[in-house]
Design a protein around this motif. Structure first.
Motif, short mmCIF file in Angstrom:
data_model
loop_
_atom_site.label_atom_id
_atom_site.label_comp_id
_atom_site.label_asym_id
_atom_site.label_seq_id
_atom_site.Cartn_x
_atom_site.Cartn_y
_atom_site.Cartn_z
N ARG A 160 0.81 -1.20 0.00
CA ARG A 160 0.00 0.00 0.00
C ARG A 160 0.86 1.28 0.00
NH1 ARG A 160 -4.15 2.69 -1.07
NH2 ARG A 160 -3.93 3.84 0.86
N ARG A 161 1.08 1.84 1.15
CA ARG A 161 1.80 3.11 1.25
C ARG A 161 2.91 2.99 2.30
NH1 ARG A 161 -1.06 7.60 -1.37
NH2 ARG A 161 -2.22 6.51 -2.99
N PRO A 162 3.91 2.13 2.05
CA PRO A 162 4.96 1.94 3.05
C PRO A 162 5.85 3.17 3.19
CG PRO A 162 5.54 0.82 1.02
CD PRO A 162 4.14 1.32 0.84
N THR A 163 6.42 3.32 4.37
CA THR A 163 7.45 4.34 4.58
C THR A 163 8.73 3.62 4.96
OG1 THR A 163 6.84 4.64 6.92
CG2 THR A 163 5.78 6.08 5.30
N TRP A 164 9.84 4.30 4.71
CA TRP A 164 11.14 3.69 4.95
C TRP A 164 11.87 4.47 6.04
CZ3 TRP A 164 12.24 -0.81 2.50
CH2 TRP A 164 11.41 -1.15 1.43
N PRO A 165 12.67 3.80 6.85
CA PRO A 165 13.35 4.50 7.96
C PRO A 165 14.35 5.52 7.45
CG PRO A 165 14.22 2.27 7.70
CD PRO A 165 13.03 2.37 6.78
N THR A 166 14.51 6.61 8.21
CA THR A 166 15.45 7.66 7.84
C THR A 166 16.64 7.73 8.79
OG1 THR A 166 14.15 9.27 9.11
CG2 THR A 166 13.67 9.06 6.75
#
Length: 320
Positions: free
Chosen positions: A80-86
């Motif tokens: 779907r709409r994953p986010t990635w660590p920064t």
């Protein structure tokens, strides 16, 4: 808790559309494991995958605080709409290194899954996200497409606007950015030849003949199922003011529905959201495909069983 033959949902917290689908899967008794790639930075997500020392091409597990998933028992992946660590607590070089290893480690393991249904596979979504390629594919499938120019040549842009006016300018890709601390969005905007200057040379821009439209149409295709919603607003870009919109569920002409299914098949996608413009002559002009477009608010506005259709498709775990 071990979940067998589960649907793996990869998305950010607070994704209301994913919540709707998960609720439907829960009603059907389908096991669900949900995580966001960014969770790995805090240790809330653990991953192990083995290669070469086992009969299968890959063996592995994913663990969240409440779930344990054997990667051999994934029936479908809902990307779907994953986010990635920064990794904000690390220095720039270390953060960049760690973030890359999450994308190519965790992302690589997910890409190695062989067998589950993907809705949709991220590499195919990325390939389908190029608007020039979308417009060319639409024409190959005999869809109506407004005259469009992609250029960084000011002279070509002025000539196009003069010839095809009125013309609009719109982003080649939705790209959030901010100016003076204010988050800005890119809309479809009218443009005149007099507004074009040499700054255009810095990057390609998309110019399109303005459709004489009576309404917009958002279409969600899920497998073989097609759901269409007419959006009446009187706005050039209906996304500017959701309070001004009126919705109605409609049926598309059979040939158009078939062409949109074929479009997704050519892209290797199982689902997608199309934006069309209904012109004054009754033709549906193709504007774009959003391979992972939002549709959740349309279910409440129209009563269409969108989340149920997605849940049913994921539960089957196979294309039809």
């Amino acid at each position: 808790m071990t979940e067998e033959s589960a649907v793996l949902v990869v998305t950010a917290p607070g994704d209301a559309t994913a919540d709707m689908v998960i609720a439907r899967l829960n009603q059907r008794g389908v096991p669900v494991v949900r995580f966001d790639p960014a969770d790995i930075a805090s240790g809330a997500l653990a991953l192990s995958a083995r290669f070469g020392a086992c009969p299968a091409p890959m063996a592995g597990q994913v663990r969240t605080p409440s779930r344990f998933l054997d990667l051999a028992h994934v029936r479908a992946v809902y990307w779907r709409r994953p986010t990635w660590p920064t990794y904000g607590g690390l220095g720039h070089g270390d953060a960049r290194y760690a973030a890359a290893h999450v994308r190519y480690g965790l992302g690589g393991v997910l890409h190695a899954l062989d067998g589950p249904l993907w809705v949709n596979h991220p590499s195919r979504e990325a390939a389908a996200d190029y608007k020039p390629a979308q417009l060319a594919l639409a024409r190959r499938l005999s869809l109506d497409v407004p005259s469009t120019l992609v250029t960084n040549d000011p002279d070509d842009a002025r000539e196009f606007i003069t010839t095809h006016g009125p013309v609009i300018h719109k982003p080649l890709r939705a790209t959030p950015y901010e100016r003076d601390g204010v988050q800005l969005a890119g809309w479809a905007e009218p443009v005149t030849a007099e507004e074009i200057d040499d700054s255009l040379r810095s990057a390609p821009h998309l110019f399109q003949a303005r459709v004489r439209k009576v309404a917009d149409v958002r279409v969600l295709v899920v497998g073989r199922r097609v759901f269409a919603v007419r959006i009446d607003s009187g706005l050039l870009d209906w996304r500017r003011d959701y309070s001004a919109l009126a919705y109605s569920a409609i049926d598309l002409p059979a040939a158009l529905a078939s062409a949109l299914r074929d479009f997704l098949a050519c892209c290797g996608l199982e689902s997608g959201s199309f934006d069309l413009a209904l012109d004054t002559e009754g033709r549906h002009q193709f504007l774009e495909l959003n391979p992972n477009g939002q549709w959740g608010w349309l279910e409440g506005a129209t009563g269409l069983p969108l989340s149920a259709a997605v849940a049913d498709f994921l539960a089957r775990g196979e294309s039809v």
